[in-house]
Design a protein around this motif. Structure first.
Motif, PDB file in Angstrom:
ATOM      1  N   UNK A   1       0.832  -1.212   0.000  1.00 48.75           N
ATOM      2  CA  UNK A   1       0.000   0.000   0.000  1.00 48.75           C
ATOM      3  C   UNK A   1       0.859   1.251   0.000  1.00 48.75           C
ATOM      4  N   UNK A   2       1.919   1.230   0.790  1.00 49.28           N
ATOM      5  CA  UNK A   2       2.821   2.382   0.844  1.00 49.28           C
ATOM      6  C   UNK A   2       3.496   2.591  -0.509  1.00 49.28           C
ATOM      7  N   UNK A   3       3.949   1.512  -1.118  1.00 50.60           N
ATOM      8  CA  UNK A   3       4.578   1.621  -2.444  1.00 50.60           C
ATOM      9  C   UNK A   3       3.592   2.164  -3.477  1.00 50.60           C
ATOM     10  N   UNK A   4       2.321   1.770  -3.363  1.00 52.21           N
ATOM     11  CA  UNK A   4       1.288   2.280  -4.272  1.00 52.21           C
ATOM     12  C   UNK A   4       1.094   3.784  -4.092  1.00 52.21           C
ATOM     13  N   UNK A   5       1.116   4.234  -2.832  1.00 54.38           N
ATOM     14  CA  UNK A   5       0.998   5.672  -2.564  1.00 54.38           C
ATOM     15  C   UNK A   5       2.178   6.437  -3.143  1.00 54.38           C
ATOM     16  N   UNK A   6       3.370   5.877  -3.018  1.00 56.60           N
ATOM     17  CA  UNK A   6       4.556   6.517  -3.577  1.00 56.60           C
ATOM     18  C   UNK A   6       4.463   6.628  -5.102  1.00 56.60           C
ATOM     19  N   UNK A   7       4.033   5.543  -5.747  1.00 56.24           N
ATOM     20  CA  UNK A   7       3.918   5.547  -7.208  1.00 56.24           C
ATOM     21  C   UNK A   7       2.875   6.557  -7.671  1.00 56.24           C
TER      22      UNK A   7
ATOM     23  N   UNK B   1      11.645   2.793  16.156  1.00 57.68           N
ATOM     24  CA  UNK B   1      10.638   3.778  16.562  1.00 57.68           C
ATOM     25  C   UNK B   1      10.663   5.001  15.656  1.00 57.68           C
ATOM     26  N   UNK B   2      11.856   5.498  15.378  1.00 58.01           N
ATOM     27  CA  UNK B   2      11.970   6.679  14.507  1.00 58.01           C
ATOM     28  C   UNK B   2      11.512   6.360  13.088  1.00 58.01           C
ATOM     29  N   UNK B   3      11.826   5.170  12.619  1.00 58.86           N
ATOM     30  CA  UNK B   3      11.396   4.772  11.272  1.00 58.86           C
ATOM     31  C   UNK B   3       9.875   4.683  11.202  1.00 58.86           C
ATOM     32  N   UNK B   4       9.245   4.045  12.185  1.00 59.35           N
ATOM     33  CA  UNK B   4       7.786   3.904  12.190  1.00 59.35           C
ATOM     34  C   UNK B   4       7.105   5.267  12.260  1.00 59.35           C
ATOM     35  N   UNK B   5       7.664   6.162  13.087  1.00 64.30           N
ATOM     36  CA  UNK B   5       7.076   7.490  13.199  1.00 64.30           C
ATOM     37  C   UNK B   5       7.186   8.253  11.873  1.00 64.30           C
ATOM     38  N   UNK B   6       8.350   8.183  11.232  1.00 68.46           N
ATOM     39  CA  UNK B   6       8.545   8.883   9.958  1.00 68.46           C
ATOM     40  C   UNK B   6       7.705   8.260   8.850  1.00 68.46           C
ATOM     41  N   UNK B   7       7.548   6.940   8.878  1.00 70.58           N
ATOM     42  CA  UNK B   7       6.715   6.269   7.870  1.00 70.58           C
ATOM     43  C   UNK B   7       5.266   6.725   7.982  1.00 70.58           C
TER      44      UNK B   7
ATOM     45  N   UNK C   1       1.032  12.272   4.389  1.00 69.61           N
ATOM     46  CA  UNK C   1       1.253  13.247   3.309  1.00 69.61           C
ATOM     47  C   UNK C   1       0.915  12.644   1.945  1.00 69.61           C
ATOM     48  N   UNK C   2       1.295  11.386   1.751  1.00 70.23           N
ATOM     49  CA  UNK C   2       1.016  10.731   0.469  1.00 70.23           C
ATOM     50  C   UNK C   2      -0.484  10.520   0.275  1.00 70.23           C
ATOM     51  N   UNK C   3      -1.193  10.208   1.331  1.00 68.88           N
ATOM     52  CA  UNK C   3      -2.647  10.056   1.215  1.00 68.88           C
ATOM     53  C   UNK C   3      -3.320  11.392   0.914  1.00 68.88           C
ATOM     54  N   UNK C   4      -2.651  12.492   1.248  1.00 70.42           N
ATOM     55  CA  UNK C   4      -3.186  13.812   0.914  1.00 70.42           C
ATOM     56  C   UNK C   4      -3.201  14.101  -0.570  1.00 70.42           C
ATOM     57  N   UNK C   5      -2.557  13.252  -1.376  1.00 73.47           N
ATOM     58  CA  UNK C   5      -2.593  13.422  -2.836  1.00 73.47           C
ATOM     59  C   UNK C   5      -4.027  13.338  -3.356  1.00 73.47           C
ATOM     60  N   UNK C   6      -4.869  12.574  -2.662  1.00 74.76           N
ATOM     61  CA  UNK C   6      -6.278  12.489  -3.072  1.00 74.76           C
ATOM     62  C   UNK C   6      -6.936  13.860  -3.002  1.00 74.76           C
TER      63      UNK C   6
END
Length: 387
Positions: free
Chosen positions: A38-44, A218-224, A230-235
Motif C-alpha cells: 500500500x505504501x509503495x502504491x501511494x509513492x507511485x 521507533x523513529x522509522x515507524x514514526x517517519x513512515x 502526506x502521500x494520502x493527501x494526494x487524493x
C-alpha cells in the motif's frame, strides 16, 4: 567549540554508516527493509501526479504564451517577486498595424474601411485573449504551481528523511546481527576454556545494538506514518486540481464564445453571412433534438440563411422576378473578384461593369446586381459606384 566538533564527528559517522549501508544494498551484500504494498502504491501515485502536473503546467504555459523568450522573462519576474509588465497580445498588435495601414492607404476607400472594421474586431479578440490568459493563470496555473513548489517539496523532504531512517534501521539490524554472531563465537570460546572477558564485551555490544535498533525502529515507524499521511493527501490534491480544471474549461469556453461572437459581428459588417459557404446552398448544423444541452451550448450555431435575412416580402420573390425600382439604376465597377456564396448572390470579376440598384428595406451593405440576364445580390464593399 568542543560540542560543535563532537556533533560534526557524530554527523559524519552517521553519514558514513548510511553510505556504507546504501552501497552494500546496491551490491546485494546487505538486507533492505521493504515497505508494504500500500505504501509503495501511494509513492507511485504521488510520483505520477508530480510528473503529469509538471507536464500539464508547462504545456498550458506554452498554450497561453507560445513565445519562449516571453515565458523566460515572465519566469524571471516571478522569481524576483516583481510585477510582470503588461504585454500587447498578437491580436492587438495586428489591430494596430491594420489601423495604421488604413490611415495611410485611405480610410474612406473600400480597402481602408474594411481594414478599420477588421482592426476593431482583432482588438476585441486581443482583449478577450488577455482576459483568458489572466483568468487561466490565476485559476489553473497558480494552483498547479503551488502544489509543485509547496506540497510536493514537503513530501520530497519527508521521503528523503524516511529513506535516512530506513538506512539507520537496516544498519542497526546489521550491527546487531554481527554482534550476536561474535557473541556466539565468544560463548563457544568460553566453553572451550578461554577467558570470559571477550564474551562480556560482546554481551554489552549486543545490548547496545538492541537498544539502538529499538530507537531506530521507533523513529522509522514514526517517519513512515508522517510520510504516509502526506502521500494520502494526494487524493485531496486531485480533488483541488479537478476543480481548477473545470474552471480552466469554463474560462476557455467563455474565451472561444467571445471570439465567435466578435467574428460573427465582423462577418455581418463585411456583408458575409455566416452559415453560407462556397459550394453549398444549405447550412449544416446539428439538430437540437440529437444533442445534449452541454453539446448544443458548446457547438457554434450556424447563422441564418440569405433568405432569412431578407426583408419581409422579398424572401417570397425570386430574384429573377424582381423589377428595377422606378427611381432607376446605377452603374458600378467591381473592385475585387467575388465568388457567390449561394444561388441568391451574383459572382463578380474585378474591373467589370454591372448594373446595381436597391430595394426598399434591403440591407444597406447589399445591392441587387445585374449582368446581362443574370441577377443576384452583391456586397457594396466590392463595388465602386459610378454616376
Amino acid at each position: 567549540m568542543d560540542f560543535n566538533m563532537k556533533k560534526l564527528a557524530s554527523d559524519a559517522g552517521i553519514f558514513f554508516t548510511r553510505a556504507v549501508q546504501f552501497t552494500e544494498e546496491k551490491f546485494g551484500q546487505a538486507e533492505k527493509t521493504e515497505l508494504d504494498a500500500h505504501f509503495e502504491s501511494l509513492l507511485a501515485r504521488a510520483d505520477s501526479t508530480k510528473n503529469w502536473t509538471e507536464k500539464i503546467l508547462r504545456q498550458t504555459e506554452v498554450l497561453l504564451q507560445p513565445n519562449p523568450s516571453a515565458r523566460v522573462e515572465e519566469f524571471l519576474y516571478e522569481k524576483l517577486d516583481r510585477k510582470v509588465p503588461s504585454r500587447v497580445t498578437n491580436g492587438e498588435l495586428l489591430a494596430q498595424y491594420m489601423a495604421e495601414a488604413a490611415s495611410e492607404l485611405g480610410p474612406t476607400t473600400p480597402y481602408g474601411k474594411t481594414l478599420i472594421k477588421v482592426a476593431e474586431a482583432e482588438k476585441r479578440l486581443g482583449a478577450a485573449e488577455r482576459d483568458f490568459i489572466h483568468t487561466a493563470s490565476i485559476n489553473f496555473l497558480t494552483p498547479l504551481r503551488n502544489f509543485l513548489e509547496g506540497d510536493w517539496k514537503t513530501i520530497s523532504k519527508e521521503r528523503r528523511l524516511l529513506q535516512n531512517r530506513r538506512l539507520d534501521l537496516d544498519a542497526s539490524k546489521a550491527r546487531l546481527k554481527k554482534a550476536k554472531a561474535a557473541e556466539a563465537k565468544a560463548t563457544v570460546g568460553v566453553l572451550l576454556g578461554r577467558s570470559g572477558r571477550r564474551l562480556r564485551l560482546w554481551n554489552d555490544e549486543v545490548d547496545k545494538a538492541e537498544q539502538e535498533l529499538r530507537v531506530a525502529q521507533t523513529e522509522f515507524d514514526r517517519q513512515a506514518e508522517v510520510t504516509r499521511l502526506l502521500l494520502e493527501g494526494i487524493s485531496s490534491t486531485h480533488v483541488n486540481h479537478l476543480r481548477c480544471l473545470h474552471e480552466f474549461v469554463e474560462s476557455q469556453t467563455t474565451y472561444y464564445a467571445q471570439c465567435y461572437r466578435h467574428m460573427l459581428d465582423l462577418q455581418k459588417q463585411l456583408g458575409r453571412f455566416p452559415g453560407t459557404f462556397v459550394g453549398t446552398t444549405e447550412p449544416t448544423s446539428p439538430t437540437l433534438s440529437s444533442t445534449s444541452p452541454t453539446t448544443a451550448a458548446a457547438t457554434m450555431p450556424m447563422g441564418p440563411s440569405v433568405a432569412d435575412l431578407a426583408p419581409p416580402g422579398e424572401a417570397a420573390l425570386r430574384l429573377e422576378e424582381v423589377a428595377p425600382p422606378a427611381s432607376g439604376t446605377r452603374k458600378a465597377r467591381v473592385l475585387y473578384d467575388y465568388e457567390a456564396a449561394d444561388s441568391s448572390e451574383l459572382a463578380l470579376l474585378a474591373d467589370e461593369l454591372i448594373t446595381v440598384y436597391s430595394l426598399p428595406g434591403m440591407d444597406p451593405d447589399w445591392l441587387i446586381g445585374e449582368r446581362g440576364n443574370k441577377k443576384g445580390k452583391v456586397p457594396v464593399t466590392y463595388l465602386e459606384l459610378l454616376s
